[in-house]
Design a protein around this motif. Structure first.
Motif, PDB file in Angstrom:
ATOM      1  N   THR A 154       1.464  -1.555   0.185  1.00 15.27           N
ATOM      2  CA  THR A 154       2.523  -1.949  -0.741  1.00 15.27           C
ATOM      3  C   THR A 154       3.770  -1.095  -0.531  1.00 15.27           C
ATOM      4  O   THR A 154       4.894  -1.591  -0.602  1.00 15.27           O
ATOM      5  N   LEU A 155       3.587   0.196  -0.270  1.00 17.61           N
ATOM      6  CA  LEU A 155       4.741   1.046   0.033  1.00 17.61           C
ATOM      7  C   LEU A 155       5.483   0.525   1.261  1.00 17.61           C
ATOM      8  O   LEU A 155       6.714   0.471   1.288  1.00 17.61           O
ATOM      9  N   ARG A 156       4.714   0.112   2.265  1.00 19.96           N
ATOM     10  CA  ARG A 156       5.342  -0.426   3.476  1.00 19.96           C
ATOM     11  C   ARG A 156       6.080  -1.739   3.154  1.00 19.96           C
ATOM     12  O   ARG A 156       7.157  -2.009   3.693  1.00 19.96           O
ATOM     13  N   LEU A 157       5.517  -2.543   2.257  1.00 18.49           N
ATOM     14  CA  LEU A 157       6.181  -3.783   1.837  1.00 18.49           C
ATOM     15  C   LEU A 157       7.491  -3.478   1.116  1.00 18.49           C
ATOM     16  O   LEU A 157       8.515  -4.115   1.380  1.00 18.49           O
ATOM     17  N   LEU A 158       7.492  -2.502   0.199  1.00 14.98           N
ATOM     18  CA  LEU A 158       8.706  -2.157  -0.540  1.00 14.98           C
ATOM     19  C   LEU A 158       9.808  -1.665   0.403  1.00 14.98           C
ATOM     20  O   LEU A 158      10.974  -2.032   0.263  1.00 14.98           O
ATOM     21  N   THR A 195      15.430  -1.997  -8.928  1.00 12.34           N
ATOM     22  CA  THR A 195      15.878  -1.210 -10.065  1.00 12.34           C
ATOM     23  C   THR A 195      16.142   0.219  -9.605  1.00 12.34           C
ATOM     24  O   THR A 195      15.850   0.581  -8.457  1.00 12.34           O
ATOM     25  N   ARG A 196      16.672   1.041 -10.495  1.00  9.37           N
ATOM     26  CA  ARG A 196      16.881   2.448 -10.132  1.00  9.37           C
ATOM     27  C   ARG A 196      15.549   3.125  -9.807  1.00  9.37           C
ATOM     28  O   ARG A 196      15.442   3.872  -8.838  1.00  9.37           O
ATOM     29  N   ASP A 197      14.510   2.818 -10.602  1.00 10.47           N
ATOM     30  CA  ASP A 197      13.182   3.358 -10.299  1.00 10.47           C
ATOM     31  C   ASP A 197      12.713   2.854  -8.939  1.00 10.47           C
ATOM     32  O   ASP A 197      12.109   3.599  -8.160  1.00 10.47           O
ATOM     33  N   GLY A 198      12.975   1.591  -8.652  1.00 12.24           N
ATOM     34  CA  GLY A 198      12.575   1.026  -7.368  1.00 12.24           C
ATOM     35  C   GLY A 198      13.254   1.708  -6.202  1.00 12.24           C
ATOM     36  O   GLY A 198      12.627   1.948  -5.152  1.00 12.24           O
ATOM     37  N   GLN A 199      14.548   2.031  -6.359  1.00 10.83           N
ATOM     38  CA  GLN A 199      15.266   2.729  -5.295  1.00 10.83           C
ATOM     39  C   GLN A 199      14.649   4.098  -5.035  1.00 10.83           C
ATOM     40  O   GLN A 199      14.504   4.522  -3.879  1.00 10.83           O
ATOM     41  N   ALA A 200      14.264   4.793  -6.103  1.00 16.68           N
ATOM     42  CA  ALA A 200      13.636   6.104  -5.943  1.00 16.68           C
ATOM     43  C   ALA A 200      12.276   5.964  -5.258  1.00 16.68           C
ATOM     44  O   ALA A 200      11.941   6.742  -4.351  1.00 16.68           O
ATOM     45  N   VAL A 201      11.487   4.949  -5.675  1.00 17.13           N
ATOM     46  CA  VAL A 201      10.171   4.740  -5.057  1.00 17.13           C
ATOM     47  C   VAL A 201      10.320   4.462  -3.562  1.00 17.13           C
ATOM     48  O   VAL A 201       9.568   4.993  -2.736  1.00 17.13           O
ATOM     49  N   VAL A 202      11.299   3.637  -3.192  1.00 17.81           N
ATOM     50  CA  VAL A 202      11.504   3.312  -1.775  1.00 17.81           C
ATOM     51  C   VAL A 202      11.868   4.573  -0.987  1.00 17.81           C
ATOM     52  O   VAL A 202      11.362   4.792   0.122  1.00 17.81           O
ATOM     53  N   ALA A 203      12.737   5.405  -1.541  1.00 22.00           N
ATOM     54  CA  ALA A 203      13.129   6.633  -0.838  1.00 22.00           C
ATOM     55  C   ALA A 203      11.921   7.536  -0.614  1.00 22.00           C
ATOM     56  O   ALA A 203      11.730   8.085   0.479  1.00 22.00           O
TER      57      ALA A 203
END
Length: 303
Positions: free
Chosen positions: A9-13, A62-70
């Motif tokens: 899932t991390l790779r998908l994001l 979302t802002r949380d999503g941007q942080a998770v992707v980083a």
């Protein structure tokens, strides 16, 4: 109990961020769009976060999503590095070079030099250890590696060294941070009063910003990776001091804002070796590539 991380899932994001949409990411990874959507929803439910904002026009992070992707980029990079390292244990060992490098060097300049070195010497097997600048110095001093690359002023006198380039540290903030709207350059006293997103002690990047302000800064968050710093800055945790090379895309796309400052934030990129350890032909070739690359103009970012 904290949930386990699902690397798929991390790779998908990360793929969604790179390809611009869930459909494109699913196609790139060879999975169906419904399965990809279900995977993201399961991740959000497991971690009680909303990472994708869905609308009729598509999905955006979302802002949380941007942080998770980083943060996911750093995790996946470590996983891929370990996979390659473990795989290499089963291969015949051929002529090689052992390198220790700080994050800025390892992520933004060394890949170019190593790629050119590989084209010239396809049988070469380099090994790269990525640590902070203080640890690079110790590895070189203990002759644990053939050559090291750091980004700090004032290299130790007991080691051989040559400057092979320069790097600029940028002060960046989320667009919602009060500093994002300022026009007056940031002064040292203002910087000293803030709580920062910082690399760990021993990092060349942290040393550069703290030397520039003349004090030990208060840390709202400490992280051992550049991607984690960027993710925290994107999430609005605080201002971050990070190599401008690492945030060009985020600045260009408006996710981060460069804060104007009077602080001196340029630092040298330096190659180190032990004076009692004979520099091999391969080390000489790598340093020569780095020195040649020093004259190549680089893009810059600014407020």
């Amino acid at each position: 109990m904290t949930p386990d991380l699902d690397l798929a899932t991390l790779r998908l994001l990360v793929s969604i961020a790179e390809h611009g949409s869930l459909n494109a990411a699913a196609a790139h990874l060879g999975i169906g769009q419904p399965a990809a959507s279900a995977r993201v929803r399961a991740f959000e439910a497991r971690w009680r976060l909303t990472v994708l904002q869905r609308s009729a026009r598509g999905s955006s992070f979302t802002r949380d999503g941007q942080a998770v992707v980083a943060w996911a980029r750093t995790t996946l990079q470590s996983v891929d590095t370990m996979r390659a390292a473990v795989a290499s244990l089963s291969e015949d060992r051929r002529a090689g070079i052992s390198i220790a490098a700080s994050l800025t060097n390892a992520e933004h300049v060394l890949p170019v030099w190593l790629g050119e070195l590989h084209r010239r010497r396809p049988g070469l097997h380099p090994t790269l250890t990525v640590v902070n600048s203080a640890t690079v110095v110790e590895l070189v001093r203990q002759q644990g590696v053939d050559v090291g690359f750091v980004e700090v002023d004032g290299c130790p006198d007991d080691l051989g060294s040559t400057v092979i380039g320069t790097d600029e540290v940028a002060v960046v903030v989320s667009p919602t941070h009060p500093w994002a709207r300022r026009t007056a350059p940031l002064e040292a006293d203002e910087a000293r009063a803030a709580a920062w997103v910082l690399r760990e002690k021993g990092s060349g990047t942290r040393e550069t910003i703290e030397r520039a302000v003349g004090a030990t800064l208060e840390a709202a968050l400490e992280a051992s990776s550049t991607a984690a710093l960027i993710g925290a800055a994107l999430a609005g945790v605080g201002p971050a001091a990070v190599s401008e090379r690492a945030v060009r895309a985020d600045v260009a796309e408006g996710r981060l804002v460069v804060v104007p400052t009077v602080l001196r934030l340029e630092r040298p990129l330096t190659a180190l070796w032990h004076p009692e350890r004979r520099r091999s032909e391969v080390v000489d070739a790598l340093i020569a590539l780095a020195e040649r690359d020093r004259a190549t103009p680089r893009g810059t970012i600014g407020p």
